[in-house]
Structure formats: C-alpha cells, structure tokens
Design a protein around this motif. Structure first.
Motif, PDB file in Angstrom:
ATOM      1  N   ILE A  17      -5.382 -44.957  -3.200  1.00 55.52           N
ATOM      2  CA  ILE A  17      -5.663 -46.355  -3.531  1.00 55.52           C
ATOM      3  C   ILE A  17      -5.720 -46.564  -5.043  1.00 55.52           C
ATOM      4  N   TYR A 143      -9.587 -49.258 -11.153  1.00 58.20           N
ATOM      5  CA  TYR A 143      -8.879 -49.940 -10.075  1.00 58.20           C
ATOM      6  C   TYR A 143      -8.494 -51.348 -10.502  1.00 58.20           C
ATOM      7  N   GLU A 200      -0.846 -47.976  -1.524  1.00 58.30           N
ATOM      8  CA  GLU A 200      -1.797 -47.813  -2.625  1.00 58.30           C
ATOM      9  C   GLU A 200      -2.717 -49.024  -2.793  1.00 58.30           C
ATOM     10  N   LEU A 202      -5.679 -51.385  -0.955  1.00 62.42           N
ATOM     11  CA  LEU A 202      -6.704 -51.498   0.081  1.00 62.42           C
ATOM     12  C   LEU A 202      -7.139 -52.951   0.208  1.00 62.42           C
TER      13      LEU A 202
END
Length: 252
Positions: A17, A143, A200, A202
């Motif tokens: 992720i 992220y 990749e 979520l």
C-alpha cells in the motif's frame, strides 16, 4: 496486528500500500445536527408537518430507494454505461429524496433549495475525532491520501474548509469523476489520479457494497469501517486508529 489479522480484514498485502482513499460521509465526516433534525426544521419552515422519527424513517426509506440504482449483478459494475453520474443528476437525485421525505411541503422547490444549501456549508458537518490524527500519521509515514466519495461538487468546499481535511492529496467525487461507486470506472479513476497500480491503493469506508466490494472487484485492497461496532470483530475495524495497525501488518 499481524499479517493474518490484516488478511481477515481483507487487506492481504499491506506492504504494497502506497496510498489510502477514504469515503467521506460516515467515514471522515457526519452531519451535525443529524439529517432528520435538519429536514424537520427546514421542512417546518416550508409548511411540512413531518417531524422526528417519521422524518428519520422516511429519509432512510427514500435514500435506500435511490441507492437501488446499483445493479445487484456485480458484473454490471464493470460496464461503462452503468452507474454514470454528473452534477445535474446528483441534484435531481437529492431533489427526489427531499420531495419523498417532505411530501407535504408548501413549496417543494424552495424547501429543497434550502436543504441543498444547508449541507453545502462546513458548519453542517463535523469531522470524526480520530480523523485528524490518522491523516497526520499517514502523511508522516509517507502515504498519499484521497477522498473517494459518492457526492457532488459541494464536497470540494467541505474538504477545503473542514479542519484536518485540507491536506488530502486527491479529491475523487462521483459527480466530477462521472461514475458512482461501486463502478469499476470510479476506482480506475482513483488509481489513475494517484498514479498508482490498483493493488497499491487501500480504500476505507463504511458501505460494504460501495467501498469494499466495489474496490476489491476493481483490484484495490479495502477495509470496512464499522463505527457502530455492529459487525463481528473479525470483519471490520471500528476506528481509524485501528487502520494504522493494519498498515503495520507486514509479518506473519
């Protein structure tokens, strides 16, 4: 949280992720005061006698009826002619919901206009208390983040003005994408906007069909958020604080 537990939640490859996309209503924000209270108050100004539990029930029924446009045949979610969405269509959809709930209003159009404007204002919404911490930690860990919502352009202002949501990297709003969740084309647009392969990305949301089944069918990973703790513990997370543990589940 170990890898096996993450797999139970439907996140088999947390190590892949690179970005997290959140549903909006019920996941990041909620209407405050509640929808039924607002409909009752504004409806009363326009001559409606609907109130309290009656409004709440009628809203649930009208919203559920509007959602029935989603085909039960999952294969149809992959078709480009299904679940199309645009600004006029979303406004018309909400117009039908309001007219169904407040069917005795003296001036249905004026009543709808006031309600539509109300829910465009940031003051009509509250951010869940676990959201800011979660988004800040995701950013600190590198992220990317997105909002992936069945909404209309009113959400642009909400994301800009509500506390903690300004730093979301990518807003994906169904009426602007052109497709509603759970369409594959909505999720294809999400992956393209984040410039990532689907696996990749979520998705986190509180609607099993729209946020979980739709995302997984399109090749994304997804986890169900059940803030009311109504499901079995193994099938959902119950707070965004648990999400960080899911992302940490890299070993067996």
């Amino acid at each position: 949280m170990n890898r096996a537990r993450a797999g139970e939640l439907g996140v088999p490859h947390p190590e892949r992720i690179r970005a997290v996309a959140f549903d909006a209503v019920g996941t990041l924000i909620f209407p405050d005061p509640p929808v039924a209270a607002v409909y009752g108050e504004i409806g009363k100004r326009h001559g409606s006698q609907r109130a309290g539990d009656d409004v709440a029930r009628r809203f649930r029924d009208a919203f559920a009826l509007a959602e029935r446009e989603t085909p039960t045949d999952r294969a149809a979610w992959d078709r480009p002619d299904v679940l199309r969405c645009d600004e006029p269509g979303e406004r018309a959809r909400w117009g039908t919901i309001v007219a169904t709930v407040l069917d005795d209003a003296d001036d249905p159009q004026a009543c709808f206009d006031e309600l539509f404007a109300h829910f465009a204002r940031p003051a009509a919404w509250t951010v869940y208390p676990d959201v800011m911490e979660c988004l800040a930690e995701l950013k600190a860990r590198g992220y990317r983040t997105a909002v992936a919502s069945n909404f209309d352009a009113r959400l642009v202002r909400l994301l800009r003005d509500l506390p903690g949501l300004q730093d979301v990297d990518v807003p994906l709003i169904s009426s602007l994408v052109g497709y509603r969740k759970p369409s594959r084309f909505f999720y294809d647009a999400a992956a393209a906007a984040l410039r990532l392969p689907p696996q990749e990305l979520l998705v986190v949301g509180d609607d099993w069909e729209n946020d979980v089944e739709g995302a997984r069918r399109a090749g994304l990973q997804a986890v169900f958020l059940d803030r009311q703790a109504a499901t079995r513990p193994t099938s959902a997370i119950h707070s965004l604080r648990e999400l960080l543990s899911v992302l940490d589940a890299r070993t067996a």
